[in-house]
Design a protein around this motif. Structure first.
Motif, mmCIF file in Angstrom:
data_model
loop_
_atom_site.group_PDB
_atom_site.id
_atom_site.type_symbol
_atom_site.label_atom_id
_atom_site.label_comp_id
_atom_site.label_asym_id
_atom_site.label_seq_id
_atom_site.Cartn_x
_atom_site.Cartn_y
_atom_site.Cartn_z
ATOM 1 N N THR A 1 1.484 -0.860 3.190
ATOM 2 C CA THR A 1 0.982 0.264 2.973
ATOM 3 C C THR A 1 1.301 0.959 1.523
ATOM 4 O O THR A 1 0.678 1.703 1.165
ATOM 5 N N LEU A 2 2.627 0.836 1.160
ATOM 6 C CA LEU A 2 2.819 1.141 -0.296
ATOM 7 C C LEU A 2 1.931 0.910 -1.155
ATOM 8 O O LEU A 2 1.408 1.604 -2.130
ATOM 9 N N TRP A 3 1.413 -0.500 -1.001
ATOM 10 C CA TRP A 3 0.566 -1.129 -2.279
ATOM 11 C C TRP A 3 -1.011 -0.683 -1.971
ATOM 12 O O TRP A 3 -1.697 -0.061 -2.671
ATOM 13 N N THR A 4 -1.352 -0.531 -0.700
ATOM 14 C CA THR A 4 -2.835 -0.264 -0.542
ATOM 15 C C THR A 4 -2.891 1.317 -0.561
ATOM 16 O O THR A 4 -4.167 1.543 -0.746
ATOM 17 N N ARG A 5 -1.835 2.124 -0.324
ATOM 18 C CA ARG A 5 -2.175 3.665 -0.579
ATOM 19 C C ARG A 5 -1.541 3.961 -1.793
ATOM 20 O O ARG A 5 -1.437 5.391 -1.845
ATOM 21 N N ALA A 6 -1.056 3.344 -2.513
ATOM 22 C CA ALA A 6 -0.422 3.772 -4.116
ATOM 23 C C ALA A 6 -1.038 4.615 -4.865
ATOM 24 O O ALA A 6 -0.371 5.686 -5.031
ATOM 25 N N GLU A 7 -2.399 4.779 -4.968
ATOM 26 C CA GLU A 7 -3.096 5.607 -5.712
ATOM 27 C C GLU A 7 -3.059 7.039 -5.058
ATOM 28 O O GLU A 7 -3.137 8.083 -5.938
ATOM 29 N N GLY A 8 -3.042 7.180 -3.575
ATOM 30 C CA GLY A 8 -3.031 8.326 -3.119
ATOM 31 C C GLY A 8 -1.671 9.056 -2.679
ATOM 32 O O GLY A 8 -1.555 9.952 -2.253
#
Length: 192
Positions: A59-66
């Motif tokens: 989750t940290l990586w896949t949603r990093a930009e947001g």
């Protein structure tokens, strides 16, 4: 090449938010073991603990930009692990003592009273299950629980026999024990 291990969490977080894979890898190396140990203590299950930590990092990586991380990275990670574990407990209807014990393992983050929140949620679950009982069974159960009436007193008030009241109460307890699970049932209804 930069040595990412020398960067602070704050710098690494900013770099990761810009999708810097090496910053993410350093965060992973820095926190995976700590988060796993934390999850393992709570869950008492190696595979579930690994899955929780992997989910948090995914989750940290896949949603990093947001992501908008206003506090410390450690607080965010520990809170994420805690919340995933609470979801597991909620799904399994684990007793209140397991839910309350989570707060003692939080090393960083907010100091909200999870115990009170979990207690309220458990109370709502119990009340919903009682509300699902058939009307007469529910009435008998509530009179016994809330008014502490004897079977004889309930029978008189309802215009029925003691045997009918006892049967209704036995059936209500059987249904609730099945729906709530034994440990939750006994912690919710210690008078029975």
């Amino acid at each position: 090449m930069k040595d990412y291990s020398e960067y602070t969490d704050q710098v690494l977080t900013q770099m990761m938010l810009r999708k810097d894979e090496l910053a993410y890898t350093e965060i992973y190396k820095r926190y995976w073991s700590l988060l796993y140990q934390h999850a393992r203590r709570m869950l008492q299950n190696d595979e579930e603990a690994k899955n929780v930590v992997q989910d948090v990092f995914l989750t940290l990586w896949t949603r990093a930009e947001g992501l908008e991380l206003s506090g410390a990275l450690a607080s965010y990670l520990y809170t994420s692990v805690r919340n995933k574990i609470l979801n597991i407990f909620r799904k399994n209807k684990i007793a209140n003592e397991h839910l309350a014990s989570l707060t003692s393992f939080i090393e960083h983050g907010e100091n909200i009273t999870d115990h009170q929140i979990r207690e309220r949620e458990l109370s709502e679950i119990i009340e919903k299950e009682i509300a699902r009982l058939p009307e007469r069974m529910q009435q008998v159960f509530l009179m016994k629980r809330n008014e502490n009436l004897s079977y004889k007193e309930i029978a008189l008030e309802m215009g029925t026999t003691e045997l009918t009241v006892k049967t209704q109460m036995t059936n209500a307890l059987r249904v609730l024990r099945k729906k709530l699970g034994p440990s939750t049932f006994h912690s919710a209804f210690p008078f029975l």
